[in-house]
Scaffold this active site. Sequence first.
Site, short mmCIF file in Angstrom:
data_model
loop_
_atom_site.label_atom_id
_atom_site.label_comp_id
_atom_site.label_asym_id
_atom_site.label_seq_id
_atom_site.Cartn_x
_atom_site.Cartn_y
_atom_site.Cartn_z
N LYS A 184 0.86 -1.19 0.00
CA LYS A 184 0.00 0.00 0.00
C LYS A 184 0.90 1.24 0.00
O LYS A 184 1.55 1.53 1.00
CB LYS A 184 -0.91 0.04 1.23
CG LYS A 184 -1.99 1.11 1.08
CD LYS A 184 -2.58 1.59 2.38
CE LYS A 184 -1.79 2.69 3.00
NZ LYS A 184 -1.67 3.94 2.23
N PRO A 185 0.94 1.96 -1.12
CA PRO A 185 1.71 3.22 -1.12
C PRO A 185 0.92 4.30 -0.38
O PRO A 185 -0.26 4.14 -0.10
CB PRO A 185 1.83 3.55 -2.61
CG PRO A 185 0.63 2.92 -3.24
CD PRO A 185 0.27 1.71 -2.40
N SER A 238 5.82 6.99 9.91
CA SER A 238 6.09 7.70 11.16
C SER A 238 6.02 6.75 12.36
O SER A 238 5.38 5.70 12.30
CB SER A 238 5.05 8.82 11.34
OG SER A 238 3.75 8.24 11.39
N GLU A 259 10.21 0.53 9.91
CA GLU A 259 11.19 1.59 9.62
C GLU A 259 10.50 2.91 9.90
O GLU A 259 9.63 3.33 9.14
CB GLU A 259 11.62 1.54 8.14
CG GLU A 259 12.32 0.27 7.73
CD GLU A 259 13.71 0.14 8.30
OE1 GLU A 259 14.20 1.09 8.93
OE2 GLU A 259 14.31 -0.94 8.13
N CYS A 293 14.09 10.56 6.11
CA CYS A 293 14.14 10.10 7.50
C CYS A 293 15.55 10.16 8.07
O CYS A 293 15.72 10.17 9.28
CB CYS A 293 13.58 8.69 7.59
SG CYS A 293 14.30 7.60 6.36
N GLU A 392 10.23 15.47 14.84
CA GLU A 392 10.58 15.28 13.44
C GLU A 392 9.81 16.31 12.61
O GLU A 392 8.60 16.19 12.44
CB GLU A 392 10.22 13.85 13.01
CG GLU A 392 10.75 13.52 11.65
CD GLU A 392 10.44 12.08 11.22
OE1 GLU A 392 9.37 11.55 11.57
OE2 GLU A 392 11.28 11.50 10.51
#
Length: 504
Positions: A184-185, A238, A259, A293, A392
Site C-alpha cells: 500500500k503506497p 512515522s 522503519e 528520514c 521530526e
Amino acid sequence: MGTGFEVADRFADGSQFIGGRPRPGTSGRYQEVVDPATGARVHRYETAGTDDVDAAVAAARAAYPGWAGATPAERSGLLHRFAGVLDARAADLAYAESLQCGKPVKLSSGFDVPGTIDNTAFFAGAARRLEGTAAAEYSGDHTSCVRREPLGVVGSVAPWNYPLQMAAWKILPAIAAGNTVVLKPAEITPLTSLMFAQAATDAGIPDGVVNIVAGTGPDAGEHLVGHPDVRMISFTGSTDVGRRVAALAGPTVKRLHLELGGKAPFLVFDDADLDAAVHGAVAAALINTGQDCTAATRAYVQRPLYDAFVSGVAGLMETVRLGDPFDPATDLGPLVSHRHRDRVAGFVERARAYATVVTGGEAPGGDLADGAYYRPTLITDAAQDSEAVRAEIFGPVLVVLPFDTDDEGIRLANDTPYGLAASAWSRGLYRANRATREIRAGCVWINDHIPIVSEMPHGGYRASGYGKDMSSYSFEEYTQVKHVMYDNTAVARKDWHRTVFGDR
Ligand code: NAD
C-alpha cells in the site's frame, strides 16, 4: 527531462494493480494526486477498499506456491529482467516521481530511479545467495542443516517521501526470497509504485507476486495490516503510525518490520574540516526538501567552530535555488503538499518564541507562490528540550546547537527517542571511531551524511524501529529459518531415550 506523459491516460484502467493487471478501486471514495509545485491536480482515482485488499491478498496467496517453489536462479533471472525494464523506463519513472512529489528532476533521475534499478539488480544477485549456518554433525549423531524459507504473503505499507525507492526496498527482498507482496503506497503518491508493479509483470514476474492497493491508511492500510492471510507486515512511516500498525498486527502474530521516524544528529568536532561540514550539513538537511528520514536535522558544533559553522550554513542556504522541479537548475523543490508545508511552517513559527530563525522561515512568493515551497531554514538558540530539537519536522529546517566537551556532544547526539542515522565530523581517527561506537543509531557516517548503497543495511534503533532494508541482512526479515535434523545412527533405541526409559 524525460518523456512526460498524460497521467490520466497512463492510469486509465485504474490505479490498483492486482493479479498482474491494473484495475479501479471499489471503495466509492476518490483521492487526488496533486503536483505540489503548482497545486494542479494531475490525477484522481478511486481508492482501494477492503474488497480490493482482499482481492490483492487472494492474488498474492494464489501466486505464492509457484513463486516460492521457483528456484533461486529462476527468481534471479526474472529480477535481472525486471532491472532491465526499469532501466528502459527510467525517464518515465523520474517524470512521475517528480510530478507527484515535487522532487527536483536532478534528484529523481540522479538518485531515486538509478537507486531503484541498482537495488533491483542487487536483489537479482542476492536471490541466489541466502546464507546460514553450515550443515554439520553438531550433536554427533545427527546432521543438522538450515532451510531459509519465505513466509508467505507480505503486506507492505510505504510513505510518500521516496515512493519508488520505498516500494523497491519493501518489494525486492521479499520477492527475491520467494514471498509474494501486497504493497500500500501513500495515497497521495501512488503513481510510481503502480509503474514499478507493471514493470515487474512486463519483465515476466508471475501475476500476483507484486500487487499494489492504493488507498488510505485507516481504510486499506488497516485492513491489510490485520488481514489473517498476511504473514508479515513491513512498514515504513512515522513512529506514531508504526505503533498503531504494531498493535493491529499483534492479534494475528504477524512478523513485523518497522522503519520509523528519525531526527538525525550531525556532530561536528573542533578538528573537523569546516568547509566540508558546512557543505555536508546544507546538502544533508535539504535533500528531498528535508523530507528524508535520515536528513541532518540537529547539528551540534563544538564551540570553537560554532560561529563560523552557523554563518557558513546560513550563507550557503541562501544560495540554494528554489524552483520548478523540472528545471535542471533547480536545487530545491516544494514540500510534498500544501498541508505538509503548513505543518513545517508551524514548527518554525512556534520556534520564533524560544529560538532564533537565522535564515528562511517563510514561503517564497512570486512565481512560486502557488506551490508548496518553503525556504531553507536555519534555527539557532533553541534549547535541547525544545520542540524544534526533538520533533521530526520533515522539512528543509536545520537546528544548530553548540557543545563544549566530546562527552557532551555524544550525549546530546543520543538525546532523542530516535536512532535511525547520524554523522560525526572529525579529522581524528579515535574521536570519529568513538562516535561510531557510542552513537545509538542504525547508521553512522564519518565525514559525510546521507549516502546509501544497496549492499549495506538501512534500519533504525529505538523509536526509529527495527529490521533492515536493503542488503543481504534484509533476508533476515523476509525469511524464516527452519532447523532440519537427520538421525545418522539408524538405531531404534537412541542414546537420549535414557531420559525417558532409564536403563530399560
Ligand atoms: P505516515 O506514518 O503518516 O504514513 C506512512 C504510511 O502508513 C502511508 O502509506 C499511510 O497511508 C499509512 N498509514 C497511515 N495510517 C495508517 C494506519 N492506521 N494503518 C495502516 N497504515 C497507515 O508517514 P508519512 O507521513 O507518509 O511519511 C513520513 C514518515 O515516514 C516520517 O516519519 C519518516 O521519518 C518516515 N520514514 C522512515 C523511513 C525509514 O527508513 N525509517 C524512510 C522514509 C520515511
